[in-house]
Design an enzyme around this catalytic site. Structure first.
Site, PDB file in Angstrom:
ATOM      1  N   GLU A 149       0.818  -1.222   0.000  1.00 47.05           N
ATOM      2  CA  GLU A 149       0.000   0.000   0.000  1.00 47.05           C
ATOM      3  C   GLU A 149       0.847   1.266   0.000  1.00 47.05           C
ATOM      4  O   GLU A 149       1.732   1.452   0.835  1.00 47.05           O
ATOM      5  CB  GLU A 149      -0.929   0.024   1.214  1.00 47.05           C
ATOM      6  CG  GLU A 149      -1.830   1.252   1.247  1.00 47.05           C
ATOM      7  CD  GLU A 149      -2.957   1.161   2.265  1.00 47.05           C
ATOM      8  OE1 GLU A 149      -3.647   2.169   2.469  1.00 47.05           O
ATOM      9  OE2 GLU A 149      -3.145   0.072   2.847  1.00 47.05           O
ATOM     10  N   LYS A 189      -8.544  -1.060   1.152  1.00 47.58           N
ATOM     11  CA  LYS A 189      -9.561  -1.409   2.130  1.00 47.58           C
ATOM     12  C   LYS A 189     -10.448  -2.472   1.520  1.00 47.58           C
ATOM     13  O   LYS A 189     -11.031  -2.268   0.447  1.00 47.58           O
ATOM     14  CB  LYS A 189     -10.408  -0.178   2.495  1.00 47.58           C
ATOM     15  CG  LYS A 189     -10.736  -0.059   3.959  1.00 47.58           C
ATOM     16  CD  LYS A 189      -9.497   0.113   4.768  1.00 47.58           C
ATOM     17  CE  LYS A 189      -9.820   0.277   6.238  1.00 47.58           C
ATOM     18  NZ  LYS A 189      -8.847  -0.471   7.024  1.00 47.58           N
TER      19      LYS A 189
END
Length: 421
Positions: free
Chosen positions: A231, A247
């Site tokens: 990420e 997410k």
């Protein structure tokens, strides 16, 4: 001039693996020139102090929107860039939020930066000579057990909370959301295991996990951090600032992909964090407009599907590193919304501090900046290995499913540490 509390080491340890986020062209050429350390409780603003240190070493961190030279010569070699690590606690300090429970790895600084130059005589970063567990004569270490390291052995894991305690924390977050205190909170658990022997190969296995966009190892005296993070917390390149929040997680199967794409709960949670990240970038002075370039794209990380979006904006040339760190740290995808209210809940619920996890770790060059979020990250401190994992909680979260998701995230990291895939 750095203020009291900030420590600069002009003879830092050589790398024991590729620094996270470092350009491929620099591989095996890194020679550590100097290092900066800041611990929670030290005086002054860590964002300003680390920016000052990097600027003094020739990196263009006072004006990130301008493109600099790829290399710059200072002193005895070409400065190719620097590793930068910011802990979750340091991020909370920068954001003006509440700091959580005590870190289980207090010996690791909360902000750590290492400036590297290119040198012909540096040993390849896959070589363990000169690391904290095999010190050179110039870098003695009290943690060195003997001239011949013991074989690597990892003991049983000790968890910060039971499955029932984790599920109860999820219920407490849902209750806080129902009261209107928060919209979403990311809660994180911690596990640690004793070890003997040389951790270097195990750390490099973690860094090599599939999908590790920021795979690498950063080490200090008697400690090391290995990350397999996929990420992007923040990237600056060619005058543009980008964040890529992740997410939503499911097993990397056809059924898992369909379930993730069809989950109303996961999409709502994801969009909420995208909005938070848009707001974070909009806080940067003179920057904008902020746009969502990609929304809820499903990508694979080490046997898991994860939903990722891309949020970006044109960066004002005058924005500096300190401004950027204060705007994006700690990352919204690992705190929640609103960010400061979520930090309050995190501090109240998590029994063990986040330590090196849920922070920032990556590379600052002359022409770009690229910091990953320290998820899928492990720390070793001379006697124990530490891992963290969690997930975002919304009003619709199922406590049992959240416990299972956290276990799925930490599974590949623990397997890599032990020696499996």
């Amino acid at each position: 001039m750095l203020h009291a509390g900030a420590v600069v080491d002009h003879c830092p340890l050589p790398p024991i693996g590729r620094p996270p986020g470092a350009p491929a062209g620099c591989h095996a050429r890194h020679h550590a020139l100097s290092a900066f350390r800041w611990h929670q409780g030290d005086p002054d603003d860590p964002a300003e102090l680390v920016a000052e240190f990097l600027a003094d070493n020739g990196l263009s961190v006072r004006s990130l929107g301008r493109t600099g030279d790829k290399y710059r010569t200072i002193g005895d070699g070409e400065i190719c860039g620097a590793s930068l690590y910011v802990s979750a606690d340091a991020g909370a300090v920068m954001a003006g939020g509440v700091i959580g429970s005590r870190s289980p790895v207090p010996g690791i600084p909360d902000v750590y930066a290492v400036v590297y130059r290119h040198a012909r005589d540096v040993t390849p970063s896959g070589d363990m000579s000169g690391d904290p567990w095999h010190p050179s004569p110039d870098h003695p270490s009290a943690d060195r057990p003997s001239d011949r390291p013991q074989p690597w052995n990892l003991g049983p894991w000790r968890e910060s909370w039971t499955r029932d305690e984790h599920a109860a924390a999820v219920e407490q977050v849902r209750a806080a959301i129902a009261r209107g205190d928060v919209y979403q909170v990311n809660i994180v658990g911690h596990g640690s295991a004793s070890y003997t022997g040389d951790p270097g190969p195990a750390l490099r296995r973690v860094a090599a996990l599939a999908g590790a966009r920021y795979g690498g190892v950063l080490a200090g005296d008697g400690w090391a951090i290995a990350t397999a993070s996929p990420e992007t917390l923040v990237e600056v390149r060619d005058g543009r600032v980008v964040t890529r929040p992740i997410k939503g997680t499911r097993p990397a199967t056809a059924a898992g992909r369909r379930e993730l794409l069809g989950s109303v709960k996961e999409r709502a949670e994801h969009v909420m964090i995208v909005d938070l990240e848009r707001n974070d970038l909009a806080r940067l002075p003179g920057t904008g407009p902020v746009r969502v370039d990609e929304l809820f794209a499903v990508r694979e990380w080490s046997g898991l599907w994860q939903a990722e979006s891309v949020v970006s904006a044109d960066l004002d040339p005058g924005v500096g590193l300190a401004d950027l760190l204060r705007a994006v740290c700690p990352g919204g995808s690992v705190t929640g919304a609103p960010k400061l209210a979520a930090l309050d809940r995190i501090a109240a619920l998590e029994p063990v501090g986040r330590g090196v996890s849920m922070g920032a770790l990556g590379w600052i060059g002359h022409d770009h900046l690229d910091l990953g979020l320290t998820i899928r990250t492990v720390a070793v401190d001379g006697s124990r290995a530490h891992v963290w994992a969690g997930g975002g909680i919304t009003i619709d979260s199922d406590p049992v499913a959240e416990v299972e998701e956290a276990a799925a995230k930490t599974g590949p990291v623990r397997a890599a540490l032990r020696g499996g895939r």
